[in-house]
Design a protein around this motif. Structure first.
Motif, short mmCIF file in Angstrom:
data_model
loop_
_atom_site.label_atom_id
_atom_site.label_comp_id
_atom_site.label_asym_id
_atom_site.label_seq_id
_atom_site.Cartn_x
_atom_site.Cartn_y
_atom_site.Cartn_z
N HIS A 254 52.19 44.74 47.11
CA HIS A 254 50.54 44.28 46.47
C HIS A 254 50.74 44.24 45.18
O HIS A 254 51.05 45.08 44.46
CB HIS A 254 49.46 45.02 46.91
CG HIS A 254 49.09 44.95 48.71
ND1 HIS A 254 49.79 45.92 49.47
CD2 HIS A 254 48.22 44.29 49.30
CE1 HIS A 254 49.33 45.68 50.76
NE2 HIS A 254 48.39 44.29 50.60
N PHE A 255 50.16 42.93 44.65
CA PHE A 255 50.04 42.94 43.24
C PHE A 255 48.96 44.02 42.59
O PHE A 255 48.07 44.24 43.59
CB PHE A 255 49.92 41.57 42.78
CG PHE A 255 50.87 40.76 42.81
CD1 PHE A 255 52.11 40.82 41.99
CD2 PHE A 255 51.24 39.65 43.92
CE1 PHE A 255 53.27 40.01 42.26
CE2 PHE A 255 51.80 38.69 43.81
CZ PHE A 255 53.20 38.82 43.07
N ARG A 256 48.94 44.28 41.61
CA ARG A 256 47.99 45.38 41.02
C ARG A 256 46.72 44.84 41.39
O ARG A 256 46.05 44.00 41.14
CB ARG A 256 48.06 45.48 39.26
CG ARG A 256 49.35 45.67 38.93
CD ARG A 256 50.16 46.88 39.05
NE ARG A 256 51.42 47.04 38.48
CZ ARG A 256 51.77 47.79 37.45
NH1 ARG A 256 50.94 48.16 36.87
NH2 ARG A 256 52.99 47.63 36.98
N GLY A 257 45.92 45.87 42.03
CA GLY A 257 44.49 45.55 42.39
C GLY A 257 44.17 44.88 43.56
O GLY A 257 43.02 44.66 43.86
N CYS A 258 45.19 44.57 44.44
CA CYS A 258 45.14 43.73 45.68
C CYS A 258 45.27 44.80 46.91
O CYS A 258 45.17 44.07 48.11
CB CYS A 258 46.02 42.63 45.51
SG CYS A 258 45.78 41.48 44.43
N SER A 259 45.48 45.78 46.87
CA SER A 259 45.45 46.47 47.96
C SER A 259 44.45 47.19 48.54
O SER A 259 44.40 48.08 49.34
CB SER A 259 46.70 47.75 47.64
OG SER A 259 46.20 48.70 46.77
N GLY A 260 43.12 46.94 47.92
CA GLY A 260 42.01 47.70 48.39
C GLY A 260 41.40 48.82 47.26
O GLY A 260 40.31 49.30 47.53
N GLU A 261 42.20 49.13 46.44
CA GLU A 261 41.96 50.02 45.30
C GLU A 261 42.29 49.67 44.04
O GLU A 261 43.34 49.16 43.68
CB GLU A 261 42.66 51.36 45.62
CG GLU A 261 42.32 52.43 44.89
CD GLU A 261 43.18 53.92 45.09
OE1 GLU A 261 43.14 54.83 44.21
OE2 GLU A 261 43.18 54.02 46.33
N ILE A 262 41.24 49.76 42.85
CA ILE A 262 41.80 49.49 41.51
C ILE A 262 43.01 50.15 41.07
O ILE A 262 43.04 51.30 41.35
CB ILE A 262 40.56 49.63 40.76
CG1 ILE A 262 40.45 48.79 39.62
CG2 ILE A 262 40.11 51.15 40.57
CD1 ILE A 262 39.28 48.89 38.63
N ASN A 263 43.60 49.32 40.38
CA ASN A 263 44.75 50.11 39.48
C ASN A 263 44.48 50.72 38.42
O ASN A 263 43.25 50.66 37.94
CB ASN A 263 45.86 49.02 39.65
CG ASN A 263 45.43 47.99 38.51
OD1 ASN A 263 44.41 47.42 38.64
ND2 ASN A 263 46.40 47.64 37.36
N ARG A 264 45.38 51.55 37.67
CA ARG A 264 44.95 52.67 36.78
C ARG A 264 44.96 51.81 35.47
O ARG A 264 44.40 52.34 34.46
CB ARG A 264 45.94 53.74 36.66
CG ARG A 264 46.19 54.46 38.06
CD ARG A 264 46.97 55.74 37.90
NE ARG A 264 47.04 56.46 39.12
CZ ARG A 264 48.64 56.51 39.76
NH1 ARG A 264 49.44 55.89 38.89
NH2 ARG A 264 48.64 57.25 40.90
N ALA A 265 46.10 51.02 35.37
CA ALA A 265 46.54 50.55 33.77
C ALA A 265 45.45 49.43 33.34
O ALA A 265 44.58 48.77 34.42
CB ALA A 265 47.91 49.90 33.79
N PRO A 266 45.20 49.23 32.17
CA PRO A 266 44.55 48.17 31.72
C PRO A 266 45.15 46.71 31.87
O PRO A 266 45.69 46.18 30.86
CB PRO A 266 44.35 48.57 30.19
CG PRO A 266 45.56 49.27 29.64
CD PRO A 266 46.03 49.92 31.01
N ARG A 267 45.42 46.20 32.99
CA ARG A 267 46.20 45.16 33.18
C ARG A 267 45.88 44.77 34.79
O ARG A 267 45.38 45.58 35.68
CB ARG A 267 47.74 45.12 33.20
CG ARG A 267 48.60 46.09 33.65
CD ARG A 267 49.89 45.73 34.23
NE ARG A 267 50.09 44.64 35.17
CZ ARG A 267 51.26 44.11 35.28
NH1 ARG A 267 52.23 44.51 34.67
NH2 ARG A 267 51.09 43.16 36.31
#
Length: 332
Positions: free
Chosen positions: A96-109
């Motif tokens: 999953h690309f960042r943020g597309c798996s159902g949970e917000i990712n950690r980095a500022p991107r």
């Protein structure tokens, strides 16, 4: 390769919307996934869904799918490819690309259409799983859909001959290889009212969640004023990923200029009635190298390609792509 749309499904919009919402994605039971969370090189994480099932033993062929804008392992096309992999006895993975798996990712991107660095480290790690104790590896094929297809071909062009260490062949399905042309098309008329609104409905809340993580990351008022993908990319996608603005992002992230540099077997499949990707923007034979196969049927819509009697199914596309990928390995 050939495709003819069913007589009951006419036009690019119908061939895009109906398959995504109503057509059958699998011939067997709904695929079940097992999720792994991988630490990314920048301290963030990526969630990778693997198809459950299969016997233990030596590594099996692996099919990797890079999803489209706001897609996931549950997208209709992902389910179709998972079903094909299961039927053929392959392993199947959807990073999953960042943020597309159902949970917000950690980095500022977040993620973007030219994210070839992301593709690179994911494929390297997947290749490691494919190696047997004697150093040989089972076949690995990569498919990218829409945004994921552009990013995958961008990676193949950037890596050139070195890409062969990771993949046996790649396929891009309905990729907007000229991002400016695609962005302009989706920002007009019916496309703007339907598809743009659909994407922004999930993209804007994700961006605001990212702003809550990192106050001051971008201008909140400017983001809320965005009415199309150009406006969104101008405020959010471009500056967060090192681009000057949306126009700079669309120009530099497009895979089309790099197609002559691809050195692994690559399929670029685009329907000529795709509402997102104008036919005039598609690459012509003289604009690609000998390793790239162009398939541009008149019909199919955007990641549609439904077949069969009403309500139709979308298994024909992944079956056809899988056959092409296997054939490239056989020729090699």
């Amino acid at each position: 390769m050939n495709y003819e749309a069913p007589a009951w499904l006419c036009g690019g919009h119908a061939q895009t919307i109906w398959p995504a919402l109503f057509a059958r994605s699998t011939f067997g039971p709904a695929p079940r996934y097992r999720r792994e969370r991988w630490d990314a090189p920048d301290g963030d994480f990526v969630d990778v869904d693997f198809l459950q099932g299969g016997e233990a033993g030596p590594p099996r062929p692996l099919l990797v799918l890079f999803h489209g804008l706001e897609g996931s392992s549950r997208s209709h096309y992902a389910l179709g490819f998972a079903d094909v992999a299961r039927e053929r006895g392959w392993d199947f993975a959807v990073p999953h690309f960042r943020g597309c798996s159902g949970e917000i990712n950690r980095a500022p991107r977040a993620y973007h259409s030219g994210d070839h660095e992301e593709i690179a480290w994911l494929l390297v790690r997947l290749v490691q799983r494919q190696r047997a104790p004697d150093g040989t590896r089972a076949p690995l094929w990569a498919v990218g859909v829409s945004l994921g297809g552009n990013a995958l071909l961008r990676w193949a062009g950037e890596w050139g001959a070195a890409a062969a260490a990771s993949v046996d062949a790649v396929a891009a399905i309905c990729a907007p290889l000229d991002l400016a042309a695609g962005g302009q098309a989706i920002g007009r008329g019916f496309n703007r009212q339907v598809y743009t609104r659909m994407f922004l409905r999930t993209m804007v809340p994700k961006a605001l969640a990212k702003l809550a993580q990192y106050p001051g990351l971008f201008d909140r008022a400017a983001l809320l004023a965005a009415r199309d993908l150009h406006g969104f990319d101008d405020v959010f996608t471009a500056p967060l990923h090192g681009f000057r603005d949306a126009d700079d992002y669309w120009r530099r992230a497009s895979a089309k200029p790099l197609l002559p540099q691809v050195r692994v077997p690559a399929l670029a499949l685009n329907a000529r009635n795709d509402p997102f990707v104008p036919a005039a923007s598609l690459p012509r034979p003289g604009q690609v190298g000998r390793h790239v196969t162009l398939w541009q049927p008149d019909h199919g819509g955007h990641v549609g390609f439904a077949q069969g009697a009403w309500p139709g199914h979308v298994r024909g596309l992944p079956d056809t792509v899988a056959q092409w990928l296997v054939a490239q390995s056989a020729h090699g």
